[in-house]
Write an enzyme that holds these catalytic residues in place. Structure first.
Site, PDB file in Angstrom:
ATOM      1  N   SER A 100       0.567  -1.107   0.061  1.00 48.45           N
ATOM      2  CA  SER A 100      -0.094  -0.032   0.039  1.00 48.45           C
ATOM      3  C   SER A 100       0.654   1.222   0.033  1.00 48.45           C
ATOM      4  O   SER A 100       1.372   1.516  -0.945  1.00 48.45           O
ATOM      5  CB  SER A 100      -1.000  -0.189   1.179  1.00 48.45           C
ATOM      6  OG  SER A 100      -1.784   0.986   1.216  1.00 48.45           O
ATOM      7  N   ASP A 243      -2.640   6.553  -3.162  1.00 43.57           N
ATOM      8  CA  ASP A 243      -1.388   5.825  -2.597  1.00 43.57           C
ATOM      9  C   ASP A 243      -0.765   5.009  -3.527  1.00 43.57           C
ATOM     10  O   ASP A 243      -1.292   4.712  -4.630  1.00 43.57           O
ATOM     11  CB  ASP A 243      -2.080   5.273  -1.052  1.00 43.57           C
ATOM     12  CG  ASP A 243      -2.750   4.144  -1.340  1.00 43.57           C
ATOM     13  OD1 ASP A 243      -3.492   3.998  -2.151  1.00 43.57           O
ATOM     14  OD2 ASP A 243      -2.992   3.323  -0.339  1.00 43.57           O
ATOM     15  N   ASP A 245      -0.851   1.570  -4.057  1.00 42.57           N
ATOM     16  CA  ASP A 245      -1.831   0.573  -4.534  1.00 42.57           C
ATOM     17  C   ASP A 245      -3.106   1.117  -5.173  1.00 42.57           C
ATOM     18  O   ASP A 245      -3.777   0.343  -5.604  1.00 42.57           O
ATOM     19  CB  ASP A 245      -1.834  -0.718  -3.729  1.00 42.57           C
ATOM     20  CG  ASP A 245      -2.641  -0.420  -2.550  1.00 42.57           C
ATOM     21  OD1 ASP A 245      -2.569   0.639  -2.027  1.00 42.57           O
ATOM     22  OD2 ASP A 245      -3.397  -1.258  -1.915  1.00 42.57           O
ATOM     23  N   ASP A 247      -5.888   2.340  -3.787  1.00 44.79           N
ATOM     24  CA  ASP A 247      -7.146   2.211  -3.046  1.00 44.79           C
ATOM     25  C   ASP A 247      -7.413   3.569  -2.397  1.00 44.79           C
ATOM     26  O   ASP A 247      -8.808   3.811  -1.996  1.00 44.79           O
ATOM     27  CB  ASP A 247      -7.190   0.953  -2.441  1.00 44.79           C
ATOM     28  CG  ASP A 247      -6.241   1.037  -1.159  1.00 44.79           C
ATOM     29  OD1 ASP A 247      -5.293   1.918  -1.102  1.00 44.79           O
ATOM     30  OD2 ASP A 247      -6.475  -0.021  -0.287  1.00 44.79           O
TER      31      ASP A 247
HETATM   32 MG    MG Z   1      -3.634   1.354   0.146  1.00 43.09          MG
END
Ligand code: MG
Length: 455
Positions: A100, A243, A245, A247
């Site tokens: 992440s 961010d 990744d 999400d």
């Molecule tokens: Mg994330």
């Protein structure tokens, strides 16, 4: 299962530093445990753009195949694209190689159930038990899994998002959007989504790079100076940053002001709840009380959970909630999939701003009552956590909530949340009030209490 069982999963999946804290053998054995937990069926495996992700993905594919699972590989995708595809394409489950927003040396593994949502906490413990008991299934030469590529995930994800909003008013508004991709996984999805909705797009840090050389993988008001400046200098309608990744999304209004996720979350919530009266919104104990005012105005309901997106997702499913959000920029929309999704959130924000027909800052002032927040963290000796929390509780005169840590109401419009971190030896303190001075003074008071009790 005993409470003292060894843990692998943290707040959001398993996180580690490959080659330092854990080796590839660990990844193979964990993937075997995950494959054993899933049982018969094909698993979808994705990865973020970190330098170690290809090696970890290969190890995870080997582990899943060794436990007898077939694997479809997406290559680099945003986490919410993998989650959507697991649900929409009928996979048995999903595995995402990602850390992440953590610094570049980190990586991790997220396990996704058949419904596309991170597996429940109890199932994380089932996987851990298989791992520590070494009870992984080992397939023989006849039943070992096969692997294939699945290249259609990003296209399916973007078109599913576009189908969840009303494109006409967005296209007509001809928005100019500055997008800071932070060298992360949304580089391959969000720009195409936003251009497909007729926006003029300017991108920053738009090449995937596992070293995150732009502004780092975590979007916060402190790391988004370049975005703010770019929005002002090109006269854009809004800015958005993701961010590592993809999400979480953090927005910037047309004046260059960066908003915390619960401000932007309340803005979209107000719009969605106006259109869907009697709906439910789920958020964590740490986000703004403005959402209660928004829900009251729109005839909706608010449910508060512990901090962590898995708790928000699972509560949304249980309570059939329309939406959910977190102050860190996570926003979840059930009709698409009840997980944090930077792409879906961007499309909803565009629809909301188009419908309001006002500048971003004016829409926010129109929809969301203003409260002021302050937050900090205090390092403590972990062994002193319970004495610190007792000292904090002794300060309470009014109502105390115990959903996660202690949320102490100082008066009807002012609260302090004091919460030990699950992963680090720190106490997090959040405060909110009608004035910044009151929020700051509450923060100071609880920092003093925590420091005195841990000295
Ligand atoms: Mg994330």
């Amino acid at each position: 299962m005993s409470a003292s069982q060894q843990r692998l999963f943290g707040t959001n999946g398993v996180r580690f530093v490959p080659g330092v804290t854990h080796d590839l053998d660990f990844v193979i054995r964990l993937a075997e445990a995950v494959g054993t937990y899933f049982g018969e069926g094909e698993v979808l495996l994705g990865q973020d753009g970190r330098s170690s992700s290809p090696a970890l993905a290969n190890a995870a594919v080997s582990g899943l195949m060794s436990s007898g699972r077939d694997v479809a590989e997406t290559g680099v995708v945003p986490t919410p694209a993998l989650q959507y595809a697991v649900k929409a394409m009928g996979f048995k489950g999903g595995v995402m190689i990602t850390a992440s927003h953590n610094p570049p040396q980190y990586n991790g593994i997220k396990v996704v159930g058949q419904d596309g949502v991170e597996v429940p906490r109890l199932d994380e413990q089932r996987i851990e038990k298989i791992f520590f008991d070494r009870s992984q299934s080992k397939a023989d030469w006849k039943s070992i899994g096969v692997a294939r590529q699945e290249p259609s995930v990003v296209r399916a994800y973007n078109s599913a998002i576009a189908s969840r909003v009303n494109p006409k008013p967005i296209v007509e508004r001809k928005f100019t959007v500055v997008m800071d991709l932070g060298n992360g996984a949304q580089c391959i999805a969000a720009p195409y989504l936003v251009e497909g909705l007729g926006c003029k797009l300017i991108t920053l840090n738009s090449i995937i790079d596992g070293a995150f050389p732009g502004r780092g993988p975590e979007p916060t008001p402190a790391t988004l100076g370049e975005l703010s400046q770019a929005v002002r200098s090109v006269g854009a309608d809004l800015g958005v940053a993701y961010d590592g990744d993809g999400d979480r999304s953090i927005f910037c209004d047309e004046t260059g002001k960066i908003l915390w996720g619960d401000q932007s979350g309340c803005l979209i919530a107000d719009y969605l709840m106006e259109r869907n009266p009697d709906s439910t919104v789920v958020t964590t104990v740490s986000s703004t009380q403005a959402i209660e005012a928004v829900a009251k105005k729109r005839g909706g309901k608010v449910i508060r959970t512990k901090v962590g997106s898995v708790d928000v997702s699972r509560t949304m499913i249980e309570r059939r909630a329309l939406l959910g959000f977190e102050e860190n920029g996570g926003f979840l929309y059930s009709p698409h999939i009840p997980v944090r999704d930077g792409g879906m959130t961007t499309a909803l924000m565009l629809e909301c701003l188009a419908a309001r027909g006002m500048a971003f800052s004016k829409s926010l002032a129109f929809s969301v009552p203003r409260f002021h927040q302050a937050k900090t963290k205090v390092e403590i000796d972990r062994r002193k956590t319970s004495q610190v929390m007792k000292a904090v509780e002794a300060q309470a005169k009014g109502e105390v909530e115990r959903t996660d840590g202690l949320k102490i109401w100082a008066d009807r419009k002012s609260w302090a949340l004091v919460r030990p971190s699950g992963t680090e030896p720190i106490i997090r303190i959040f405060t909110e009030s009608e004035s910044q001075a009151q929020a700051d003074s509450l923060l100071k008071k609880f920092v003093r209490v925590v420091k005195a009790a841990s000295a």
